[in-house]
Design a protein around this motif. Sequence first.
Motif, PDB file in Angstrom:
ATOM      1  N   LEU A  65       1.061  -1.036   0.153  1.00 16.36           N
ATOM      2  CA  LEU A  65       0.179  -0.135   0.104  1.00 16.36           C
ATOM      3  C   LEU A  65       1.059   1.377   0.068  1.00 16.36           C
ATOM      4  O   LEU A  65       0.367   2.591  -0.601  1.00 16.36           O
ATOM      5  N   ALA A  66       1.371   1.335   1.101  1.00 14.37           N
ATOM      6  CA  ALA A  66       2.821   2.272   0.679  1.00 14.37           C
ATOM      7  C   ALA A  66       3.506   2.802  -0.616  1.00 14.37           C
ATOM      8  O   ALA A  66       3.899   3.579  -0.841  1.00 14.37           O
ATOM      9  N   ARG A  67       3.749   1.198  -1.075  1.00 15.77           N
ATOM     10  CA  ARG A  67       4.735   1.928  -2.544  1.00 15.77           C
ATOM     11  C   ARG A  67       3.523   2.207  -3.712  1.00 15.77           C
ATOM     12  O   ARG A  67       3.990   2.850  -4.374  1.00 15.77           O
ATOM     13  N   ALA A  68       2.303   1.944  -3.142  1.00 15.97           N
ATOM     14  CA  ALA A  68       1.220   2.429  -4.092  1.00 15.97           C
ATOM     15  C   ALA A  68       0.780   3.259  -3.951  1.00 15.97           C
ATOM     16  O   ALA A  68       1.093   4.600  -5.187  1.00 15.97           O
ATOM     17  N   GLN A  69       0.912   4.001  -2.693  1.00 14.83           N
ATOM     18  CA  GLN A  69       0.792   5.719  -2.577  1.00 14.83           C
ATOM     19  C   GLN A  69       1.519   6.517  -3.120  1.00 14.83           C
ATOM     20  O   GLN A  69       1.280   7.457  -3.264  1.00 14.83           O
ATOM     21  N   ALA A  70       3.072   6.098  -3.060  1.00 15.24           N
ATOM     22  CA  ALA A  70       3.823   6.906  -3.695  1.00 15.24           C
ATOM     23  C   ALA A  70       4.262   6.978  -5.746  1.00 15.24           C
ATOM     24  O   ALA A  70       3.922   7.275  -5.639  1.00 15.24           O
ATOM     25  N   ALA A  71       3.670   5.778  -5.488  1.00 18.27           N
ATOM     26  CA  ALA A  71       3.228   5.492  -6.710  1.00 18.27           C
ATOM     27  C   ALA A  71       2.645   6.485  -7.523  1.00 18.27           C
ATOM     28  O   ALA A  71       2.804   6.796  -9.232  1.00 18.27           O
ATOM     29  N   SER A  72       1.556   6.514  -6.357  1.00 14.78           N
ATOM     30  CA  SER A  72       0.562   7.609  -7.437  1.00 14.78           C
ATOM     31  C   SER A  72       0.391   8.919  -7.351  1.00 14.78           C
ATOM     32  O   SER A  72      -0.349   9.457  -7.788  1.00 14.78           O
ATOM     33  N   THR A  73       1.571   9.470  -6.534  1.00 17.21           N
ATOM     34  CA  THR A  73       2.287  11.110  -6.029  1.00 17.21           C
ATOM     35  C   THR A  73       2.642  11.250  -7.392  1.00 17.21           C
ATOM     36  O   THR A  73       3.122  12.518  -7.619  1.00 17.21           O
ATOM     37  N   ARG A  74       3.698  10.633  -7.903  1.00 12.24           N
ATOM     38  CA  ARG A  74       4.533  11.046  -8.845  1.00 12.24           C
ATOM     39  C   ARG A  74       3.462  10.725 -10.395  1.00 12.24           C
ATOM     40  O   ARG A  74       2.867  10.533  -9.990  1.00 12.24           O
ATOM     41  N   PRO A  75       4.032  12.554 -10.614  1.00 12.74           N
ATOM     42  CA  PRO A  75       3.871  12.741 -11.656  1.00 12.74           C
ATOM     43  C   PRO A  75       4.189  11.392 -12.991  1.00 12.74           C
ATOM     44  O   PRO A  75       5.351  10.467 -12.815  1.00 12.74           O
ATOM     45  N   PRO A  76       2.926  11.378 -14.040  1.00 11.66           N
ATOM     46  CA  PRO A  76       2.737  10.003 -15.116  1.00 11.66           C
ATOM     47  C   PRO A  76       4.102  10.353 -16.065  1.00 11.66           C
ATOM     48  O   PRO A  76       4.729  11.368 -16.516  1.00 11.66           O
ATOM     49  N   GLN A  77       4.884   9.142 -16.587  1.00  5.72           N
ATOM     50  CA  GLN A  77       5.828   9.557 -17.349  1.00  5.72           C
ATOM     51  C   GLN A  77       5.433   9.416 -18.409  1.00  5.72           C
ATOM     52  O   GLN A  77       4.015   8.961 -19.187  1.00  5.72           O
ATOM     53  N   PRO A  78       5.690  10.567 -19.724  1.00  2.68           N
ATOM     54  CA  PRO A  78       5.775  10.674 -20.770  1.00  2.68           C
ATOM     55  C   PRO A  78       5.814   9.485 -21.339  1.00  2.68           C
ATOM     56  O   PRO A  78       6.584   9.024 -21.615  1.00  2.68           O
ATOM     57  N   ALA A  79       5.017   9.605 -22.534  1.00  2.05           N
ATOM     58  CA  ALA A  79       4.995   9.057 -23.035  1.00  2.05           C
ATOM     59  C   ALA A  79       5.855   8.798 -24.463  1.00  2.05           C
ATOM     60  O   ALA A  79       6.473   9.896 -24.749  1.00  2.05           O
ATOM     61  N   PRO A  80       6.771   7.314 -24.463  1.00  2.00           N
ATOM     62  CA  PRO A  80       7.927   7.238 -25.670  1.00  2.00           C
ATOM     63  C   PRO A  80       7.458   7.981 -27.091  1.00  2.00           C
ATOM     64  O   PRO A  80       6.275   7.713 -27.613  1.00  2.00           O
ATOM     65  N   LEU A  81       7.989   7.860 -28.366  1.00  2.00           N
ATOM     66  CA  LEU A  81       7.845   8.625 -29.663  1.00  2.00           C
ATOM     67  C   LEU A  81       7.260   6.659 -30.246  1.00  2.00           C
ATOM     68  O   LEU A  81       8.172   6.103 -30.525  1.00  2.00           O
ATOM     69  N   THR A  82       5.818   6.853 -30.722  1.00  7.48           N
ATOM     70  CA  THR A  82       5.981   6.053 -31.096  1.00  7.48           C
ATOM     71  C   THR A  82       4.616   5.862 -32.435  1.00  7.48           C
ATOM     72  O   THR A  82       5.145   6.994 -32.919  1.00  7.48           O
ATOM     73  N   ALA A  83       4.637   4.735 -33.863  1.00  8.64           N
ATOM     74  CA  ALA A  83       4.053   4.841 -34.666  1.00  8.64           C
ATOM     75  C   ALA A  83       4.064   3.240 -35.132  1.00  8.64           C
ATOM     76  O   ALA A  83       4.454   3.047 -34.685  1.00  8.64           O
TER      77      ALA A  83
END
Length: 180
Positions: free
Chosen positions: A49-67
Amino acid sequence: MKLPALDLLPNRPVLVALGGLGLLLALAVGPVSRAIDAQAEIAAARDRLARAQAASTRPPQPAPLTAPDADALLAAFRARLDGLAANRAVVIDAANYEPDPAQPTLPRLRAYLRGTAEGLHGLLHALETEAPLMAVEAADLDVARAADEDGGRPLVMRASLTVRGVQLPPPPPETGGRAP
């Protein structure tokens, strides 16, 4: 030889007490061990639960360049470079697509650039930190023209970059709702 009857033994109350104590210990071991196991499971759940809460507070990672294909990936890469070079003293000489047989969904994208050290540094930083995210796999820097203090010309450098793009796999064929 005949053994004396138990009622004649002077230690009978002590034996009965020890037997009762043994029975109580046997009955208590099961719940105590289950409580210890439950305590360990609760501690593990709290950690998750502590790890999930810490992960939820981090900003989302930007998506890679895809096509979806090589041409679209190269066009997206070139457009990204053009957008980043527009505000910097950087010129894009070429951009190439190079498939990687070992990783078909992660082809290499190469760019050949010229510009000031500040412009190239800013472009590289933006590639690695802004969306769409691209990790620079290799970079070669070289001096294209030395600075001329008398003429006021800045140092011009050449850069050769290799990044990885993500080529999305083709969608599965439509089966029309039927199992293949």
